[in-house]
Motif scaffolding. Structure first.
Motif, mmCIF file in Angstrom:
data_model
loop_
_atom_site.group_PDB
_atom_site.id
_atom_site.type_symbol
_atom_site.label_atom_id
_atom_site.label_comp_id
_atom_site.label_asym_id
_atom_site.label_seq_id
_atom_site.Cartn_x
_atom_site.Cartn_y
_atom_site.Cartn_z
ATOM 1 N N ILE A 135 -3.656 -8.482 -2.506
ATOM 2 C CA ILE A 135 -4.175 -6.983 -1.989
ATOM 3 C C ILE A 135 -5.438 -7.242 -1.453
ATOM 4 C CG2 ILE A 135 -4.223 -4.636 -2.867
ATOM 5 C CD1 ILE A 135 -2.109 -5.406 -5.111
ATOM 6 N N THR B 235 1.369 -6.173 1.289
ATOM 7 C CA THR B 235 0.775 -5.573 -0.208
ATOM 8 C C THR B 235 0.334 -4.221 0.063
ATOM 9 O OG1 THR B 235 -1.432 -6.435 0.519
ATOM 10 C CG2 THR B 235 0.042 -7.973 -0.498
ATOM 11 N N LEU B 236 0.304 -3.881 -1.209
ATOM 12 C CA LEU B 236 0.125 -2.227 -1.330
ATOM 13 C C LEU B 236 -0.803 -2.004 -2.423
ATOM 14 C CD1 LEU B 236 4.023 -1.135 -1.263
ATOM 15 C CD2 LEU B 236 2.221 -0.662 0.595
ATOM 16 N N PRO B 237 -1.606 -0.701 -2.119
ATOM 17 C CA PRO B 237 -2.453 -0.617 -3.252
ATOM 18 C C PRO B 237 -2.170 0.278 -4.499
ATOM 19 C CG PRO B 237 -2.636 1.019 -1.340
ATOM 20 C CD PRO B 237 -1.552 -0.004 -1.316
ATOM 21 N N VAL B 238 -2.674 0.326 -5.723
ATOM 22 C CA VAL B 238 -2.159 1.005 -6.697
ATOM 23 C C VAL B 238 -3.491 1.693 -7.366
ATOM 24 C CG1 VAL B 238 -0.964 1.389 -8.876
ATOM 25 C CG2 VAL B 238 0.229 -0.086 -7.249
ATOM 26 N N VAL B 239 -3.564 2.851 -7.590
ATOM 27 C CA VAL B 239 -5.110 3.464 -7.987
ATOM 28 C C VAL B 239 -5.251 2.983 -9.487
ATOM 29 C CG1 VAL B 239 -6.510 5.479 -8.420
ATOM 30 C CG2 VAL B 239 -4.855 5.595 -6.443
ATOM 31 N N ARG C 240 -8.079 6.806 4.824
ATOM 32 C CA ARG C 240 -8.535 5.483 5.426
ATOM 33 C C ARG C 240 -9.435 5.810 6.619
ATOM 34 N NH1 ARG C 240 -2.658 2.712 6.912
ATOM 35 N NH2 ARG C 240 -1.936 2.306 4.688
ATOM 36 N N TYR D 122 -9.629 -1.284 7.429
ATOM 37 C CA TYR D 122 -10.033 0.409 7.037
ATOM 38 C C TYR D 122 -10.456 0.060 5.709
ATOM 39 C CZ TYR D 122 -5.498 -0.003 5.088
ATOM 40 O OH TYR D 122 -4.298 0.103 4.514
ATOM 41 N N PHE E 279 -7.840 9.104 8.207
ATOM 42 C CA PHE E 279 -6.849 10.123 8.073
ATOM 43 C C PHE E 279 -6.345 9.776 6.621
ATOM 44 C CE2 PHE E 279 -2.929 7.115 8.381
ATOM 45 C CZ PHE E 279 -3.593 6.074 8.842
ATOM 46 N N PRO E 280 -5.485 10.562 6.111
ATOM 47 C CA PRO E 280 -5.009 10.292 4.547
ATOM 48 C C PRO E 280 -4.019 9.095 4.490
ATOM 49 C CG PRO E 280 -4.318 12.761 5.256
ATOM 50 C CD PRO E 280 -4.760 11.712 6.587
ATOM 51 N N PRO F 17 -1.208 6.829 3.955
ATOM 52 C CA PRO F 17 0.153 6.875 3.459
ATOM 53 C C PRO F 17 0.607 6.067 2.302
ATOM 54 C CG PRO F 17 0.003 5.972 5.599
ATOM 55 C CD PRO F 17 -1.617 6.230 4.884
ATOM 56 N N ASP F 18 -0.193 4.914 1.875
ATOM 57 C CA ASP F 18 0.337 4.100 0.677
ATOM 58 C C ASP F 18 0.087 4.672 -0.573
ATOM 59 O OD1 ASP F 18 1.510 2.112 2.317
ATOM 60 O OD2 ASP F 18 -0.548 1.130 2.813
ATOM 61 N N LEU F 19 -0.852 5.682 -0.595
ATOM 62 C CA LEU F 19 -1.521 6.341 -1.832
ATOM 63 C C LEU F 19 -0.879 7.800 -1.865
ATOM 64 C CD1 LEU F 19 -4.858 4.708 -2.179
ATOM 65 C CD2 LEU F 19 -2.882 4.289 -3.754
ATOM 66 N N LEU F 20 -0.539 8.147 -2.943
ATOM 67 C CA LEU F 20 0.030 9.711 -3.020
ATOM 68 C C LEU F 20 -1.241 10.448 -3.592
ATOM 69 C CD1 LEU F 20 3.200 9.328 -4.529
ATOM 70 C CD2 LEU F 20 2.961 9.586 -2.472
ATOM 71 N N ARG G 48 8.563 -0.930 -1.216
ATOM 72 C CA ARG G 48 7.989 -1.394 -0.047
ATOM 73 C C ARG G 48 7.204 -2.607 -0.269
ATOM 74 N NH1 ARG G 48 4.728 1.390 2.657
ATOM 75 N NH2 ARG G 48 4.249 2.763 1.002
ATOM 76 N N TRP G 49 6.966 -3.084 -1.581
ATOM 77 C CA TRP G 49 5.984 -3.973 -1.916
ATOM 78 C C TRP G 49 6.829 -5.210 -1.053
ATOM 79 C CZ3 TRP G 49 1.488 -5.574 -3.519
ATOM 80 C CH2 TRP G 49 1.176 -6.903 -4.092
ATOM 81 N N SER H 205 3.037 2.614 -4.733
ATOM 82 C CA SER H 205 2.544 4.054 -5.451
ATOM 83 C C SER H 205 3.608 4.966 -4.824
ATOM 84 C CB SER H 205 1.251 4.174 -5.066
ATOM 85 O OG SER H 205 0.440 3.366 -5.343
#
Lengths: 481, 492
Positions: A40, A47-51, A78, A90, A273-274, A276-279, B197-198, B235
């Motif tokens: 990540i 790969t995706l982010p998780v807070v 971002r 970003y 811009f917001p 989109p991977d994180l709510l 989507r991972w 997420s």
């Protein structure tokens, strides 16, 4: 013309979470380059982010500590720009809806003067990696261990008017974040970094002058130097009839110079811009109140308590309450005599720490050890002079106070019989001095005592209890007169 | 064996009619023999497929194996596969080998499914014809002079040509449903957040969703059972029970209300497709459904809104391909800027560049409000149209029905010079991505066209997480029609 300086600060505070803000990689400092960057952090495809909830909680703690509003719904954005140490291209940050809203920090400027600096907001974001431009034969090395370390960026209003206030603000902020335990406060490791916005204007003028931003200062000293340099530079230009260019500047702490990094025209369009991977993150009052309950004592509260409980002066209390580590050290040492402990902490202890370039947490003499030594002072086991030797022994790792006293044979002799014998011996051996004492006018005799004292202390190898010797000597001499 | 559905193959394995190894070898042989006609695979993983088949045979022999154990499938080359090159159809990732699996891939591995290989696709899933792939266009098995649709054109072509019984695919604006329609298949795009989507290389994060490409609705249900999961690594994945999607397939459609939006039958729809879709409506009436005319008034804004939002997100999502850490890097960069410019100029194709430029423009200072911000507002209006349609207090329909595409498969080059004509391919599919709704395409006829007899697709749109009902409605249609059983010429 008389000029007024206007200063606002943006401070990057690294949060001391175990893992990164959007990944599970470790945030520990000083590892081999690129060993603490997971897929990540490397922005590998897919790969995706998780807070990290802990980073979020710590940001809320900070907001509560500066009496700020907490956004119940905050959004990650971002910020787009290309740089090799920014793997995704970003930075994930917060623009429109930051977690911490307006708050304030109160400064104590000495002699009872205070100042309130307003905080515009503080937002959560990820740190970038590091670009290393040396040792790569004209190329650059990239270390992504730091990439994704959680930060809060604290943005002040331009409420400071000189470097003293700016440094006081920086120190107070340092004190708050270390006291509430959200940042390790290690400036040399980049745990806090300051961007200083500076402008000057003719005194009395309402409109602000054009500002410059000096970036990435990582010590209070450099900040003070950089502000002084920049204020002087701006005034020189204005007094020569020139104008200030809005720009970002870099301060070189070795050469004590600064240079332009980029002008306003060269500034990026970050195309926020917001993400989109994180709510959007939503929290409720229960969450906020739970965090508030866990909030440790704040520096200002601690200062008031030190004055109240330990009867310290405002000044001593403010110094000793500034950092959580220092305050804990002091409180451990203050068990038998708070005032003596305060003097020792601000005197001998800080001097030794400075000399050895150590933080209070790294002190080889702990607060408890110092407290035990002070207890030996109070019960007359050792004299103040011996205490310095005991402290020296403890610092060198010879053990606790009792062990050092034992090992170095520093016990004070307070046995009346033994002390009377010593006095008698010295008086007998110095008949001429005794004669002189007798012949001296009564009002000036006190000055003559020192000679006898010196002899006696020397004879006792410094171990005689000075107060008792003084009493016995007076008594014996007066009997002779 | 290759003309069997997954449901039949599952039975065949259990009845010991064949082993997974035999089945796998059979498909590998077909791929080797026939795929030069279609170019549907970018990578064939022969050795690992046989090893997985052997492992599956052992599990099957031991009993208690999951449904898909031993079933060969193909993965769209957008899903990262540990140790297997994952190109996303781009030169940029021509040599990229991920050290991790996408959750979708992981879910099928856990079932014991066999991966035959990675399927061709439009570069970074940007395209509706598969002509933007760096690895060459995919050909439609119904007519190899025609496109298979895109972006999941490789997944569609390989299933249509029976080189794999099913494939995974992704849908950002129609990329599962449109190629399914053009190749005569059943394709399902689940609710946004239903499938993780991972490890799925992002095009437009708020729109991308993975789903199955199959020959029947029943197969789609079996595939979705394995694909759908909650994944804490994504997420945007929604924690929602995963039902057995095959459980409701045989429910009666009595009392079902199907909404037919007037906007989906306007100018631009091929009359022969309109006829096929209207025939499908009659079939549904016979199955007991009530047909209700509805309106989705913001439909015409979906393509413009999509072509702001999707490029905006892609412009940031594709920034990571900078030649620094992995992927294509230009030769001898003279400085940092040169490294970026040439690596990206060489690594990306024209359509990808076009969308990055459009997206960066839409987000730039001074244009954000006029484009990105406005498009997001339009997106909310489009979503509200659907919410109203499904709202029992308003239109109150259970399913929305219409065509999947305005035209059948078209010839190579027919639309590639005109991006807007290409973008209009997705005019009926894009709105559901903007709304995040589940939707599917199933074959509803063969029509005569200038390119010969070609299949066309019926689109069904469901409410959020109503995939089981969607599949039920599709399956019932397939119980009384045989369009899904038609195979391209020469394939049987």
């Amino acid at each position: 013309m008389e000029w007024e300086t206007v200063i606002g600060l943006e401070v990057h505070v690294q949060l001391n979470t175990a893992t990164k803000i959007f990944s599970g990689a470790s945030t520990a400092f000083g590892a081999e380059p690129n060993t603490q960057a997971c897929a990540i952090d490397l922005a590998m495809p897919g790969t995706l982010p998780v807070v990290n909830a802990e980073a979020y909680r710590k940001a809320v703690m900070f907001g509560l500590a500066i009496d700020a509003g907490i956004a119940k719904r905050s959004v990650f954005d971002r910020k787009n720009y290309f740089y090799p140490d920014l793997p995704k291209g970003y930075q994930t940050t917060q623009l429109d809806i930051p977690i911490v809203g307006p708050g304030h920090i109160d400064l104590q400027l000495g002699e009872g003067k205070t100042k309130r600096v307003r905080i515009h907001h503080a937002h959560l974001e990820e740190d970038a990696g590091k670009s290393l431009h040396e040792d790569f034969h004209g190329m650059s090395g990239i270390d992504l261990n730091r990439a994704g370390t959680p930060l809060i960026e604290v943005v002040s209003e331009p409420d400071m008017n000189n470097s003293v206030e700016a440094v006081a603000f920086a120190k107070q902020l340092h004190s708050i974040v270390t006291s509430i335990g959200i940042c390790d406060g290690k400036m040399a490791q980049g745990s806090m970094r300051f961007d200083v916005n500076i402008s000057v204007r003719p005194k009395g003028q309402e409109e602000l002058g054009t500002r410059t931003e000096t970036k990435n200062l990582n010590s209070f000293k450099f900040m003070e130097e950089a502000i002084a340099l920049e204020v002087e530079r701006q005034i020189d230009i204005l007094e020569d009839g020139g104008s200030i260019a809005q720009e970002t500047r870099l301060y070189n702490s070795d050469a004590k110079t600064s240079k332009s990094m980029r002008s306003k025209e060269e500034a990026n369009d970050y195309r926020y811009f917001p993400c989109p991977d994180l709510l959007p993150v939503e929290i409720d009052d229960d969450f906020i109140e739970a965090v508030r309950k866990q909030l440790p004592e704040l520096p200002a509260e601690r200062q008031a308590r030190f004055v109240d409980t330990y009867k310290l002066s405002e000044y001593d209390a403010s110094l000793l309450s500034a950092s959580a580590d220092l305050a804990h050290f002091f409180e451990a040492a203050a068990s038998s005599d708070a005032k003596l402990a305060a003097n020792w902490v601000m005197g001998e202890v800080s001097a030794r720490l400075n000399a050895d370039d150590k933080a209070i947490a790294e002190s080889p003499v702990t607060g408890d050890m110092l407290g035990d030594m002070i207890a030996r002072l109070k019960d007359n086991t050792i004299s103040s002079k011996q205490a310095k030797q005991v402290f020296e022994g403890m610092w060198k790792g010879e053990g606790n106070a009792d062990a050092v006293i034992e090992k170095r044979g520093l016990k004070q002799v307070s046995d009346t019989g033994a002390l009377e014998g010593m006095v008698d011996a010295v008086l007998a051996a110095n008949a001429a001095m005794v004669e002189d004492y007798k012949n001296t006018d009564e009002s000036k005799r006190k000055k003559k005592l020192g000679g006898f004292m010196g002899q006696i202390m020397k004879a006792s190898k410094g171990q005689a209890n000075p107060q008792m010797i003084n009493q016995i000597l007076m008594k014996k001499l007066n009997e002779l007169v | 064996m290759h003309n069997k559905t997954i449901a039949e193959l599952i039975q065949g394995l259990r009845n010991k009619e064949f082993t997974s190894r035999e089945l796998t070898q059979h498909y590998l042989d077909r791929i080797e023999r026939l795929d030069s006609n279609y170019n549907s695979f970018i990578t064939v993983t022969k050795d690992s497929a046989l090893a997985q088949a052997d492992a599956a045979d052992q599990r099957l022999a031991a009993g208690e194996a999951p449904d898909l154990c031993g079933i060969p499938i193909a993965h769209k080359d957008i899903f990262c596969t540990d140790g297997v090159r994952t190109s996303c159809g781009s030169k940029m990732l021509e040599n990229f080998v991920p050290p991790y699996n996408a959750t979708v891939v992981e879910n099928y591995l856990a079932q014991g499914a066999v991966m035959l290989g990675k399927t061709n696709m439009d570069e970074f899933a940007m395209g509706s014809s598969n002509e933007t792939s760096y690895f060459g266009a995919v050909k439609n098995p119904w007519n190899t002079d025609c496109v298979p649709g895109g972006s999941s054109g490789g997944s569609a072509a390989c299933v249509a040509a029976q080189l794999a019984p099913a494939a995974t695919a992704t849908d950002t604006g129609g990329s599962i449903r449109q190629p399914a329609a053009l190749c005569g298949l059943t394709g399902l795009k689940p609710t946004y957040g239903r499938v993780s989507r991972w490890g799925m290389i992002a095009f437009a994060s708020s729109l991308d969703q993975a789903g199955p490409m199959t020959r029947t609705a029943e197969d789609a249900a079996i595939m979705l059972n394995a694909m759908a999961s909650f994944d804490s690594k994504d997420s945007t994945c929604i924690e929602h029970d995963v039902p057995d999607y095959t459980a409701e397939l045989n429910n009666s459609l009595d009392g079902l209300t199907i909404g037919v939006p007037a906007e989906y039958f306007g100018e631009g729809l091929n009359p022969a497709i309109a006829t096929a879709v209207n025939a499908a409506i009659e079939t549904y009436k016979k199955l007991g459904a009530t047909i209700k005319e509805i309106t989705l008034p913001h439909t015409d804004l979906s393509v413009p809104a999509y072509y702001v939002i999707a490029p905006a997100e892609c412009s940031a999502n594709l920034s990571r391909f900078d030649g620094v850490r992995y992927g294509h890097r230009c030769e001898d960069p003279k400085d940092l800027n040169d490294l970026y410019c040439r690596s990206r100029a060489e690594g990306f194709g024209d359509e990808v560049k076009r969308r990055i430029l459009v997206g960066a423009y839409a987000l730039s200072s001074g244009y954000y409000d006029a484009y990105y911000s406005k498009a997001q507002k339009v997106r909310r209006l489009i979503k509200q149209d659907f919410v109203d349609a499904f709202d029992p207090a308003k239109a109150g329909v259970d399913i929305i029905l219409g065509p999947t595409t305005p035209d059948p498969a078209f010839a190579f080059g027919a639309k590639s010079a005109d991006p807007v004509a290409m973008y209009l391919e997705d005019i009926y599919t894009i709105a559901t991505n903007l709304a995040g709704l589940p939707a599917m395409s199933l074959p509803c006829g063969l029509i005569e066209s200038e390119n010969g007899e070609l299949p066309v697709g019926l689109q069904l749109i469901g409410n959020y997480f109503d995939e089981a009902r969607l599949l039920n409605v599709a399956h019932q249609f397939q119980q009384v029609t045989d369009f899904h059983q038609h195979t391209p010429p020469g394939i049987a």
